[in-house]
Every structure is written in C-alpha cells, then in structure tokens.
Design an enzyme around this catalytic site. Structure first.
Site, PDB file in Angstrom:
ATOM      1  N   LYS A  95      -7.949   4.206 -19.661  1.00  6.89           N
ATOM      2  CA  LYS A  95      -8.206   4.877 -21.215  1.00  6.89           C
ATOM      3  C   LYS A  95      -7.028   4.530 -22.203  1.00  6.89           C
ATOM      4  O   LYS A  95      -6.755   3.681 -22.592  1.00  6.89           O
ATOM      5  CB  LYS A  95      -8.814   6.122 -21.595  1.00  6.89           C
ATOM      6  CG  LYS A  95      -9.860   6.319 -20.050  1.00  6.89           C
ATOM      7  CD  LYS A  95     -11.234   5.687 -20.584  1.00  6.89           C
ATOM      8  CE  LYS A  95     -12.065   5.803 -19.288  1.00  6.89           C
ATOM      9  NZ  LYS A  95     -12.359   7.129 -18.770  1.00  6.89           N
ATOM     10  N   ARG A 146       0.824  -1.124   0.038  1.00  3.62           N
ATOM     11  CA  ARG A 146      -0.136   0.040   0.114  1.00  3.62           C
ATOM     12  C   ARG A 146       0.971   1.116  -0.167  1.00  3.62           C
ATOM     13  O   ARG A 146       0.506   2.293  -0.631  1.00  3.62           O
ATOM     14  CB  ARG A 146      -0.798   0.080   1.075  1.00  3.62           C
ATOM     15  CG  ARG A 146      -1.471   1.395   1.454  1.00  3.62           C
ATOM     16  CD  ARG A 146      -2.789   1.481   2.430  1.00  3.62           C
ATOM     17  NE  ARG A 146      -2.756   0.658   3.580  1.00  3.62           N
ATOM     18  CZ  ARG A 146      -2.007   1.001   4.548  1.00  3.62           C
ATOM     19  NH1 ARG A 146      -1.377   2.324   4.487  1.00  3.62           N
ATOM     20  NH2 ARG A 146      -1.883   0.551   5.847  1.00  3.62           N
TER      21      ARG A 146
END
Ligand SMILES: *Cc1c(COP(=O)(O)O)cnc(C)c1O
Length: 370
Positions: free
Chosen positions: A192, A43
């Site tokens: 994207k 993390r």
C-alpha cells in the site's frame, strides 16, 4: 573457457558504490565455506532485501525489520509467534484478509481467536484472559477508519502478559510509530503506502525488542516467506519518495474529505482528521497525519455502486495508498470474506493519490451526479 562454460559463469564486476542500491537478483552466493559467509542463499538473506529491512527498521525506530512476500505473510509470521493452545484477541473491525487468516487458518494451528471492539477499553480489558498471547490491532481500521488507542491497549495487554501487534498499513512509519507507543510488532502491508506505485506485493514486520528478532527470523527463513530481491528493490525505489507522496496525498485527502462532507448525496464521511471524528483526539496524539484514505456512506448500496463505476480518475481497484487515486466498495471486494460480519454494503472507500486535487474533485462531482 569454452562458450557454454562462460555463459554459465559470468564475470564478477565490482563497481564503485552505486547511487541506486544494487539488485542482487540471485538465489545463491559464492561461499568461503569457513562458516561465516554473511550471505549464502536468498531465502535466508539477500543484500537488496537487507537494505530495505534496514530502511524500514530505521523509519520505525526499531532494531530489526523482516520483509515478507505480502502483508498477509507478514501478519501470518506474527501469528506464528503465538504458541498452540493460546489465544489471539483481535479488533472486530479490520481488513478482510486478516479476518480470513484469523478465522480459517489459525484454528488449524490450535490458536483460538476472539474479536472485540478495541476502541472500547473496558471491553478490551475484559476480552484479554490468561491464555491471551497476542492482541492484534489495526489503526486506523480498514475500511471504517476507526481509531484504536495503541498506548492504552498496550498497557492493558502487557499487564496481562500479552504482546501487541499493530497493523499500521493505512499510515506510514513517517507519521505513525507504534513501537514507540509500546507495541511489540509494527506490521505493514508494504503493498500500500510504502510501495505507493501499485507494482509490488509485500509486507514488513519491525520489532524493537532483540528477543523477538530470532524467532521471527526463524519463521521468515524456515517458512520461506521472505520478499524476493526484485520486489525489495522496487520497494526501495518507492520509498525514496514516501515523504513527498504522502505529504501531497494527505493534503489532497483533507480537501476531498471536507468537500465530500458538504455534498448532499454523501453521509458519514469517516476521516480521522475531522475534529468530530470519534477517534480524532487519540489519532492526533499517536499519528502525525490523518492520512490519504477515507470512507463514507450514501445510504443506498446501488447508488454507491453506480458512483464507484462512474468515477474515472478514482479507478475501481482494491488496495490504497498509491500515487493514483482509487475507489472501492469493501463489502464487495477486500472484505467479501467477512460476509455479514463485514462493512456495510453502501460503504465507499477512497484512496487519494497525487493527481491535481481539482481534477479529483471534478471527478467526484461528476460521479456523484451520475
Ligand atoms: C492490504 C492489507 C493487508 C494485507 O496486505 P497484502 O499485502 O495485500 O497481503 C493487511 N492489513 C491491512 C490493513 C491491509 O489494508
């Protein structure tokens, strides 16, 4: 060691440097416990994610990049840099998920949001007040492909003491570098164009001011929204072909845009590569390619729906920027959260992939006559 113990403690193998960046699919790292372990917990830091972050930081010409679980997590992390009681000024025209974040989540954090047409610099100047901490802009906007003058908005915002975040998801940092234009945060939905293969959800934020690094890292680590190692690894693989993919996609999009403009069933093709596009000159100044996404209207929402359903190579999916072409009706999908504030119901958005452009034109011709 007995079998059960060995299974829980696999051997360490240290190879010569690999051609493909290693995937550190681990949550924890062995510690020296002397306080200067570079990696301890994924993390907080992971070597695979760090390779990705360094690649993007370099592409953006920034000092440091942070990778998040999605474009929305990246944008949310930027909005976290704004103190409670202050205000964000955002573009009225933009991604539906961003609108949802700004209108439904940020009020819970006591941050006010106002929307303005950022293409109108006088309106932008008037909208920025003493409490404005951040101007959040998208260019070109999703899905209407409006162009915002990043350098001009940065000048106005900075004069008022506000920072500027630019969501450049429709372009890639190969052709569009908002930090060089004055922006403080360069944001992308990595889902994207950066990924390009429709197999990762991710987001990145890059800064060029070292003072912004630590607060962003605190958000990424403290809220636990950093990108997972395997997703970082897949993004690294996608990035290797970014230059090739986008060159092909952008060239094909130019053909598709020109062809659509001549078609009698199509109106108002919006693509910043047309010299008569309202933002063409600004776009050409700040971005080296008009990109592979375009939108158009038909004047008839039912016809737009029939068209989208009739395409075969353009798959009816949300998202864009991938190697396979896609078509969507933003009003019904990505921007449904905006209701009446959103894009018109007949607006069609296309994303042009790497297929043979003649096949794409055949597909569009067939679907437009359906
Ligand atoms: C998709 C998109 C986002 C959100 O990114 P996710 O990766 O889907 O969370 C943000 N901004 C723009 C312009 C987008 O197109």
């Amino acid at each position: 060691m007995r079998d059960a113990t060995r299974l829980a403690h696999p051997p360490q193998v240290t190879p010569a440097p690999s051609v493909s960046p290693p995937l550190y699919q681990t949550s924890t790292f062995h510690l020296g416990l002397d306080g200067d372990d570079r990696f301890d917990y994924s993390r907080s830091g992971n070597p695979t994610r760090e390779v990705l972050e360094q690649q993007i930081a370099q592409l953006e010409r920034g000092t440091r990049c942070f990778a998040f679980t999605s474009g929305m997590a990246a944008l949310a992390a930027v909005t976290r840099q704004v103190p409670a009681g202050s205000e964000i000024v955002a573009g009225a025209d933009g991604y539906g998920g961003t609108y949802r974040l700004l209108t439904r989540i940020l009020p819970r954090h006591h941050v006010r949001v106002s929307f303005v047409d950022l293409c109108d610099l006088d309106a932008t100047r008037a909208a920025i007040g003493p409490h404005t901490a951040l101007v959040l802009l998208e260019t070109p906007t999703n899905p209407t492909l409006s162009v915002v003058d990043v350098a001009a908005v940065c000048r106005i915002a900075h004069a008022a003491g506000a920072k500027v975040a630019v969501d450049g998801s429709l372009a890639s940092p190969l052709v569009f570098r908002p930090l060089a234009l004055g922006a403080d945060y360069a944001v992308h939905s990595a889902t994207k164009v950066l990924c390009g293969h429709s197999d990762v959800t991710g987001g990145v934020v890059t800064v060029a001011d070292p003072a912004l690094e630590e607060p962003l890292y605190l958000t990424q680590n403290g809220e636990g929204t950093a990108l997972a190692p395997f997703d970082a690894w897949l993004l690294l693989r996608g990035l290797k072909t970014l230059a090739l993919r986008t060159a092909r996609q952008d060239a094909s999009a130019a053909r598709v845009a020109g062809w659509l403009r001549e078609h009698p069933a199509v109106r108002q093709v919006s693509w910043p590569g047309f010299p008569d596009h309202r933002g063409a000159a600004v776009h050409a100044r700040q971005c080296a390619s008009p990109g592979s996404v375009l939108s158009f209207r038909t004047g008839d929402p039912d016809f737009s729906l029939r068209f989208a359903r009739a395409t075969q190579l353009f798959s009816t999916t949300v998202s864009f920027g991938a190697v396979s072409s896609s078509v969507t009706l933003p009003y019904r999908t990505s921007h449904a959260a905006m209701g009446g504030e959103g894009p018109p119901a007949d607006l069609v958005r296309l994303s042009v992939g790497i297929e043979d452009p003649d096949d794409l034109l055949d597909d569009l011709a067939r679907a437009l006559s359906a």
